[in-house]
Design an enzyme around this catalytic site. Structure first.
Site, PDB file in Angstrom:
ATOM      1  N   VAL A  65      68.213  30.485   8.832  1.00  0.00           N
ATOM      2  CA  VAL A  65      68.039  30.729  10.264  1.00  0.00           C
ATOM      3  C   VAL A  65      68.238  32.214  10.554  1.00  0.00           C
ATOM      4  CG1 VAL A  65      68.963  30.166  12.552  1.00  0.00           C
ATOM      5  CG2 VAL A  65      68.959  28.446  10.777  1.00  0.00           C
ATOM      6  N   CYS A  66      67.449  32.731  11.501  1.00  0.00           N
ATOM      7  CA  CYS A  66      67.647  34.074  12.045  1.00  0.00           C
ATOM      8  C   CYS A  66      67.320  34.010  13.531  1.00  0.00           C
ATOM      9  CB  CYS A  66      66.796  35.106  11.308  1.00  0.00           C
ATOM     10  SG  CYS A  66      65.023  34.919  11.566  1.00  0.00           S
ATOM     11  N   ALA A  67      67.095  35.140  14.146  1.00  0.00           N
ATOM     12  CA  ALA A  67      66.832  35.161  15.587  1.00  0.00           C
ATOM     13  C   ALA A  67      65.482  34.535  15.935  1.00  0.00           C
ATOM     14  CB  ALA A  67      66.899  36.596  16.119  1.00  0.00           C
ATOM     15  N   THR A  93      67.132  31.035  16.246  1.00  0.00           N
ATOM     16  CA  THR A  93      68.178  30.707  17.223  1.00  0.00           C
ATOM     17  C   THR A  93      67.675  30.850  18.655  1.00  0.00           C
ATOM     18  OG1 THR A  93      69.065  32.952  17.076  1.00  0.00           O
ATOM     19  CG2 THR A  93      70.130  31.277  15.735  1.00  0.00           C
TER      20      THR A  93
END
Length: 192
Positions: A65-67, A93
């Site tokens: 997961v990242c932005a 996210t």
């Protein structure tokens, strides 16, 4: 070569308890809010964590997961290239929060590191453009090339869905994990 799987927000939410969620953003971004239960292994430290990630993948599915999904796609591809199965969260996210799902916020937050990487990039790019224009007016017109270089970098960033400036900013001390942070994260990963 295989490509990583992707999980939509609803799929990930339904399986959150069984997934091993790895947030590859900088510690500052991670501290600004992350998926419940996510562990922080910044993208630039991922290779160091490969043995532990390989071991964790034997016990459960890894969700990177990242932005927005770009860095996590890079991380998942690195893992898949190493023979470690991994998936990415579609939209990252931001999409998770937009869908109305909670983000975990640590109780202690250092205000110096509370800015997301995107915000840091916008500040740096804007400041460099203004500096180039100001120096071009006051010192020498050649300084306007600085503004042109930043503009070109932003166009390249959009076309390639990468960001060299974010990569450089991630190396700044306030964005880098302390060695004990990664050690603690890897220990937690081993005990999942």
């Amino acid at each position: 070569m295989t490509t990583p799987r992707t999980l939509g927000i609803d799929q990930a939410r339904a399986r959150l308890e069984e997934l091993i969620v790895i947030d590859v953003r900088t510690p500052a971004e991670y501290a600004s809010g992350h998926l419940p239960g996510a562990l922080n292994i910044p993208l630039d430290r991922l290779r160091h964590a490969l043995p532990d990630l390989r071991h964790a993948a034997d016990r459960g599915d890894l969700l990177m997961v990242c932005a927005s999904g770009a860095r996590s796609a890079n991380a998942a591809q690195t893992l898949v290239d190493q023979g470690i199965p991994a998936a990415t969260l579609t939209g990252g996210t931001r999409a998770w929060a937009t869908a109305g799902h909670d983000l975990h916020h640590p109780t202690t937050r250092d205000p110096r590191t509370a800015w997301t990487m995107e915000r840091q990039v916008r500040l740096t790019a804007g400041a460099l453009v203004l500096l180039g224009l100001l120096l071009g007016l006051l010192v020498h017109p050649a300084f306007q090339l600085l503004s042109a270089a930043v503009a070109g970098g932003l166009v390249l960033s959009a076309l390639t869905d990468t960001c060299g400036m974010a990569t450089l900013l991630a190396k700044l001390p306030h964005n880098r994990p302390h060695p004990t942070d990664l050690t603690t994260t890897l220990a937690a990963l081993r005990h999942r």
